[in-house]
Design an enzyme around this catalytic site. Structure first.
Site, short mmCIF file in Angstrom:
data_model
loop_
_atom_site.label_atom_id
_atom_site.label_comp_id
_atom_site.label_asym_id
_atom_site.label_seq_id
_atom_site.Cartn_x
_atom_site.Cartn_y
_atom_site.Cartn_z
N HIS A 73 12.75 85.27 164.30
CA HIS A 73 12.11 84.18 163.55
C HIS A 73 11.68 83.02 164.45
O HIS A 73 10.50 82.69 164.50
CB HIS A 73 13.02 83.74 162.40
N GLU A 101 21.25 73.68 163.63
CA GLU A 101 21.50 73.90 162.21
C GLU A 101 22.45 75.08 161.97
O GLU A 101 23.40 74.99 161.23
CB GLU A 101 20.15 74.18 161.52
N ASP A 102 22.18 76.18 162.65
CA ASP A 102 22.86 77.43 162.31
C ASP A 102 23.98 77.82 163.27
O ASP A 102 24.73 78.75 163.02
CB ASP A 102 21.85 78.59 162.28
N ASP A 164 7.21 76.75 161.36
CA ASP A 164 8.42 77.35 160.78
C ASP A 164 8.14 77.78 159.35
O ASP A 164 8.44 78.90 158.93
CB ASP A 164 9.54 76.29 160.83
N ASP A 284 -21.08 80.82 145.66
CA ASP A 284 -20.98 80.73 147.12
C ASP A 284 -19.66 81.32 147.59
O ASP A 284 -18.68 80.63 147.78
CB ASP A 284 -21.14 79.28 147.61
MN MN Z 1 13.39 78.19 160.86
#
Ligand code: MN
Length: 728
Positions: A73, A101-102, A164, A284
């Protein structure tokens, strides 16, 4: 065949563990390296490879919902940014964007392993992840967008966040349908408008398409099916137009790149909604983009296409002369094409084309040589400067600044209530401002505050993204000090209003006491004022009720003696006043309706007198203060006062201390005062004579005895020559 990345240390154990992953054909890292090699130096690519190793190790064992290793990711996010030719710091930060964060990896570690800029970028992205947009707040989307922009110091954080989001949208299919819809709605409400404002159009269009698909899968499928069906002969027409236009331009010596493309499903869908048309009525459906060398040639190309096909009246737009607020420039015109199809033509220069695709990101593109050293903020300024110049040429610079600059450098902060509502406040606003912004009652009773669950002083300045929760108490009252801590007009007005009401309440009580006292001269009890004489007096003065009269007396607007004389029946008019028995007792609890004169600083046991001062109420002076001499001549201007026996407050007193000029004398004097249970409210140094220097202090004491004790102590100090009390 894709080349492998240079300089990857495949010897580390983490790399070994991920060996199978790195070689897996789904791993986007190979594509990333390939893209980076097209515009970054080897040195930069080494740093990025190091980030990959670091990230892979940090996320080792984590999987995305699709079952792929998590590291795919962030690498995919980096690839999106590499396609925009973003600089190496941004690419590294993108690869590391989820590690704080993780994983337990801290900001400091990233800072020392890479560089502080990268650490700040990663930290900025993590902070944005903490604020969660909730469906209930769809109406607040605009505030939310502003909040995001207000929270970032470096606009590259937003670019990473957008990339992201784009990758998450691309891989949304794996999620539960309700979650898909929620994320899609958030994307369309929050992220798309930010991309629009920053002019990042390629990314914006993809987000819109993916958002529509996830939010309304049926409509999306029906529309794309309809577009596919009607594509049949359109493709032929598109090719034909492309070739015709390109040949005509070449013949005239205009070098150009001509490309025909279908309009996106999203823009077609939006047009159907806006014009309330069915798909069959949308004319169009495709656009031809003509990119030429110069502005001059843009207009020449326009003339030529108008020669080839008849223009649709009212569709020509000159965004070159008048650029859109985000800097978009091009000539737009609609033509009647073959088989009754309409064609939208967009004509622009190479530079405008780049700008149209990546907006602000175009200005962050990796630049070589001296330009590479420009920091993020100077690039942002450069971008704004370019836009400003564009708009100035077009003559509408103010509108532009409103649109772009305000949102990039907001003067507001955005904070959450515990319920998740967003409150907008000016920069510098404190917790008290927040309390008043919610409700005046909350402001008037706020006792303390929790900011992101931690207790903090009420005077704390808030910053964007914080969750603020106010704790109230019925014992708390606003005080004049709060006025120093608030910045909004709303808080200031509310506090002033409260204080004024408080003054009025005090004034009513004092006024009643003063009138009661004055009426004693006429032997009238205040509760026994004859109704009709009261009515006459109130009418004469223009008051509705007796409290208004009390308040006017308490505020020093009406003289109690005069009022008493008006109330008293005429038969009693010549009763001789018995002043000494009729003194008002000062208890020190009269509140704001009574104040103590700052010329003579009266203290308990001093002989005192009250002077009515309109608007300020009763001001208490020492009887011998020279400032009351003129008032004393007019019997109605003053009231007799005396001190109550039980006083539990402190008072201010002024003293002058004359000392020699030795160093440190002030400190000695100050500590002597403090040791005597006094506060120093104010010190002023005045010029002394040849003996030494004079210092004037205003100190708090309880009474004259207390003051005498302090003065005695001061006189005992060896550097002190003289101590006197100042009486005006
Ligand atoms: Mn992310």
């Amino acid at each position: 065949m894709v080349e492998t990345a240079p300089n990857i240390d495949t010897g580390s154990s983490a790399q070994m563990a991920n060996g199978a992953v790195a070689q897996s054909e789904n791993n986007p890292f190979k594509d990333l390296i390939k893209q980076l090699e097209s515009y970054l130096s080897n040195e930069d690519i080494q740093l990025i490879s190091k980030a990959y190793e670091f990230g892979a190790k940090a996320h080792a064992g984590q999987k995305r919902q699709s079952g792929e290793p998590y590291i795919y990711h962030p690498v995919s996010v980096a690839l999106i940014l590499a396609d925009m030719h973003m600089d190496a710091d941004t690419i590294v930060a993108a690869i590391l964007h989820d590690v704080i964060e993780d994983t337990p990896t801290a900001k400091d570690e990233i800072s020392s392993l890479f560089n502080p800029t990268i650490a700040t970028l990663v930290d900025g992205v993590s902070k944005l992840d903490h604020i969660n947009f909730d469906n209930k707040q769809a109406a607040k989307a605009a505030s939310f967008q502003k909040m995001m922009l207000a929270m970032v110091g470096d606009i590259r954080v937003i670019l990473i966040k957008l990339a992201d989001r784009l990758h998450n949208m691309r891989t949304l299919g794996i999620m539960r349908p309700d979650k898909q819809r929620r994320i899609a709605r958030e994307t369309l409400d929050i992220y798309v408008p930010i991309a629009v404002r920053l002019g990042i159009n390629t990314l914006r269009m993809e987000l819109q398409g993916l958002g529509l698909k996830a939010l309304y899968p049926m409509r999306y499928r029906a529309l794309s099916e309809a577009m596919r069906k009607s594509r049949g002969n359109r493709k032929e027409v598109m090719n034909k137009v492309e070739i015709t236009v390109s040949a005509a331009l070449e013949e005239q010596g205009v070098y150009s790149k001509v490309s025909a493309r279908e309009k996106t499903i999203f823009s077609t869908y939006r047009k159907m909604l806006k014009k309330k048309q069915r798909f069959q009525d949308i004319r169009d459906l495709f656009a031809v983009r003509i990119v030429v060398d110069s502005v001059d040639q843009c207009y020449r190309a326009l003339g030529m296409v108008h020669n080839l096909f008849r223009p649709v009246p009212g569709t020509f737009k000159d965004y070159i002369a008048i650029p859109k607020a985000n800097g978009y420039q091009a000539l737009h015109t609609n033509l009647f094409g073959p088989h009754g199809l309409q064609i939208e033509i967009q004509i622009r220069t190479e530079e405008m084309d780049q700008f149209a695709e990546s907006g602000i990101a175009a200005h962050w593109r990796y630049k070589t040589d001296s330009e590479a050293s420009l920091d993020a903020q100077s690039r942002l300024r450069e971008w704004l400067q370019d836009l400003l110049e564009l708009q100035q040429r077009a003559g509408n610079s103010e509108e532009f600044l409103e649109n772009v600059k305000i949102d990039l450098f907001p003067d507001e902060i955005y904070v959450f209530t515990p319920e998740g509502d967003i409150i907008e406040l000016p920069k510098g606003a404190t917790a008290i401002d927040f309390a008043y912004a919610i409700h005046t009652d909350i402001g008037n009773s706020c006792m303390s505050v929790k900011i992101d669950n931690d207790m903090a002083p009420l005077s704390t300045q808030l910053s964007s993204g914080q969750t603020v929760s106010i704790i109230t108490s019925s014992n708390v009252k606003p005080n004049a000090n709060w006025l120093n801590w608030v910045v909004t007009a709303r808080s200031r007005t509310a506090i002033r209003h409260y204080l004024k009401q408080l003054t009025n309440k005090d004034a009513i009580l004092l006024g009643k006491r003063l009138l009661k006292q004055a009426l004693l001269d006429y032997k009238i009890q205040i509760d026994e004022i004859p109704n009709n004489s009261l009515k006459i007096v109130l009418e004469e003065y223009g008051y509705n009720e007796i409290n208004d009269l009390f308040m006017a007396i308490g505020l020093g607007i009406r003289m109690p003696k005069l009022v008493a004389r008006r109330i008293a029946p005429s038969s009693q008019e010549d009763v001789s006043p018995q002043k000494d028995q009729n003194k008002i007792q000062i208890k020190g609890t009269e509140g704001l309706a009574v104040s103590y004169a700052k010329c003579c600083y009266p203290l308990p046991d001093d002989k005192i007198i009250g002077v009515a001062s309109p608007g300020r109420g009763i001001v208490i002076h020492q009887y011998r203060c020279k400032n009351v001499k003129s008032a004393l001549r007019e019997a109605d201007k003053w009231v007799d006062l005396e001190w109550d026996d039980q006083l539990e407050t402190t008072f201010s007193a002024a003293i002058r201390v004359t000392t020699n000029t030795e160093r440190g004398v002030l400190a000695q004097v100050a500590s002597t005062i403090a040791d005597s249970d006094c506060n120093i409210e104010h010190v002023a140094h005045t010029l002394g004579d040849n003996e030494g220097s004079n210092m004037n202090f205003v100190i708090t004491v309880t009474n004259r005895k207390h003051l005498a004790k302090v003065m005695r102590r001061l006189r005992n100090r060896k550097n002190v020559h003289r101590v006197i009390r100042i009486r005006s």
